[in-house]
Design an enzyme around this catalytic site. Structure first.
Site, PDB file in Angstrom:
ATOM      1  N   TYR A  22      10.444  29.151 -18.714  1.00  0.00           N
ATOM      2  CA  TYR A  22      10.248  30.427 -19.418  1.00  0.00           C
ATOM      3  C   TYR A  22       9.171  30.372 -20.502  1.00  0.00           C
ATOM      4  CZ  TYR A  22      14.579  31.536 -17.003  1.00  0.00           C
ATOM      5  OH  TYR A  22      15.527  31.736 -16.029  1.00  0.00           O
ATOM      6  N   HIS A  80      21.618  39.425 -10.904  1.00  0.00           N
ATOM      7  CA  HIS A  80      22.198  38.923  -9.664  1.00  0.00           C
ATOM      8  C   HIS A  80      23.687  39.235  -9.530  1.00  0.00           C
ATOM      9  CE1 HIS A  80      18.399  36.915 -10.027  1.00  0.00           C
ATOM     10  NE2 HIS A  80      18.808  36.222 -11.070  1.00  0.00           N
ATOM     11  N   ASP A  87      24.269  50.940 -11.738  1.00  0.00           N
ATOM     12  CA  ASP A  87      24.800  52.301 -11.841  1.00  0.00           C
ATOM     13  C   ASP A  87      24.295  52.995 -13.103  1.00  0.00           C
ATOM     14  OD1 ASP A  87      26.146  51.918  -9.486  1.00  0.00           O
ATOM     15  OD2 ASP A  87      28.135  51.780 -10.381  1.00  0.00           O
ATOM     16  N   HIS A 100      10.954  39.923 -14.351  1.00  0.00           N
ATOM     17  CA  HIS A 100      11.420  38.544 -14.481  1.00  0.00           C
ATOM     18  C   HIS A 100      10.249  37.686 -14.916  1.00  0.00           C
ATOM     19  CE1 HIS A 100      15.155  39.722 -12.799  1.00  0.00           C
ATOM     20  NE2 HIS A 100      14.504  40.341 -11.836  1.00  0.00           N
ATOM     21  N   ILE A 101      10.491  36.896 -15.944  1.00  0.00           N
ATOM     22  CA  ILE A 101       9.438  36.023 -16.473  1.00  0.00           C
ATOM     23  C   ILE A 101       9.073  34.966 -15.432  1.00  0.00           C
ATOM     24  CG2 ILE A 101       8.970  34.290 -18.259  1.00  0.00           C
ATOM     25  CD1 ILE A 101      10.892  36.027 -20.078  1.00  0.00           C
ATOM     26  N   SER A 102      10.096  34.387 -14.838  1.00  0.00           N
ATOM     27  CA  SER A 102       9.864  33.364 -13.809  1.00  0.00           C
ATOM     28  C   SER A 102       9.724  34.037 -12.438  1.00  0.00           C
ATOM     29  CB  SER A 102      11.052  32.386 -13.778  1.00  0.00           C
ATOM     30  OG  SER A 102      12.240  33.050 -13.350  1.00  0.00           O
ATOM     31  N   ARG A 111      19.514  33.479  -6.903  1.00  0.00           N
ATOM     32  CA  ARG A 111      18.610  34.389  -7.626  1.00  0.00           C
ATOM     33  C   ARG A 111      17.847  35.328  -6.690  1.00  0.00           C
ATOM     34  NH1 ARG A 111      18.678  32.129 -12.882  1.00  0.00           N
ATOM     35  NH2 ARG A 111      19.007  29.887 -12.740  1.00  0.00           N
TER      36      ARG A 111
HETATM   37  C1  DQA Z   1      15.116  35.814 -15.403  1.00  0.00           C
HETATM   38  C2  DQA Z   1      15.524  35.195 -14.058  1.00  0.00           C
HETATM   39  C3  DQA Z   1      17.032  35.176 -13.906  1.00  0.00           C
HETATM   40  O1  DQA Z   1      17.387  34.603 -12.662  1.00  0.00           O
HETATM   41  C4  DQA Z   1      17.667  34.362 -15.010  1.00  0.00           C
HETATM   42  O2  DQA Z   1      19.065  34.390 -14.907  1.00  0.00           O
HETATM   43  C5  DQA Z   1      17.212  34.783 -16.361  1.00  0.00           C
HETATM   44  C6  DQA Z   1      15.812  35.135 -16.559  1.00  0.00           C
HETATM   45  C7  DQA Z   1      13.604  35.729 -15.641  1.00  0.00           C
HETATM   46  O3  DQA Z   1      13.142  36.376 -16.582  1.00  0.00           O
HETATM   47  O4  DQA Z   1      12.895  34.988 -14.950  1.00  0.00           O
HETATM   48  O5  DQA Z   1      17.986  34.776 -17.316  1.00  0.00           O
HETATM   49  O6  DQA Z   1      15.465  37.189 -15.378  1.00  0.00           O
END
Ligand code: DQA
Length: 147
Positions: A22, A80, A87, A100-102, A111
């Site tokens: 991250y 997830h 909702d 998502h950062i990753s 995931r």
């Molecule tokens: C995340 C990816 C998710 O799988 C993980 O649980 C996170 C960060 C991301 O920003 O890449 O907490 O949302």
């Protein structure tokens, strides 16, 4: 544009949590980056982070009443698991981009499912903090979806 940036579980630990995934910049750094971008582009941006699913759902519901025009959400692990957040987004009908950062597509099997994706206007994944900027551009209709 009036934008709400929502961050879910463990994103307050940015800079501390798994920096190899991250990065080393903090949640405060993320807020500063997005505030500067909003100031430059004449947007109004507010922020909400919580580790509690219900609080996140409450804040999304509140967005309906406070004039929010677009939502950027990184739900963290709730991505997830959470029917409630899906909702909430569907309920308010405010255009929402999932971030998502990753690059979740290159990570564990668990995931690979996003409960939110289907109710979002786009998903940005694997772009680090720039993904939030991409999401804002997407909300403003000035860029195409990245994932
Ligand atoms: C995340 C990816 C998710 O799988 C993980 O649980 C996170 C960060 C991301 O920003 O890449 O907490 O949302």
């Amino acid at each position: 544009m009036k934008i709400l940036v929502v961050n879910g579980a463990n994103l307050h630990l940015l800079g501390i949590r798994e920096p190899e995934i991250y990065g080393t910049s903090s949640y405060a750094d993320l807020v500063s980056l997005l505030r500067a971008d909003a100031a430059e582009n004449g947007d109004t941006v507010s922020f909400f982070q919580s580790n509690h699913e219900g609080e996140l759902a409450d804040r999304i519901a509140q967005a309906y009443f406070d004039g929010t025009e677009g939502i950027v959400i990184n739900p963290g692990a709730f991505t997830h698991t959470s029917v409630a957040l899906r909702d909430a987004i569907a309920s308010v009908g405010i255009p929402t981009v999932e971030v998502h950062i990753s690059d979740v597509s290159a990570r564990e099997d668990f995931r690979q499912v996003s409960f939110l994706r289907g109710v979002c206007v786009g998903t940005v994944s694997g772009r680090g903090f720039d993904g939030y900027l991409d999401a804002i551009r997407l909300l403003k209709g000035t860029d195409r979806e990245r994932s």
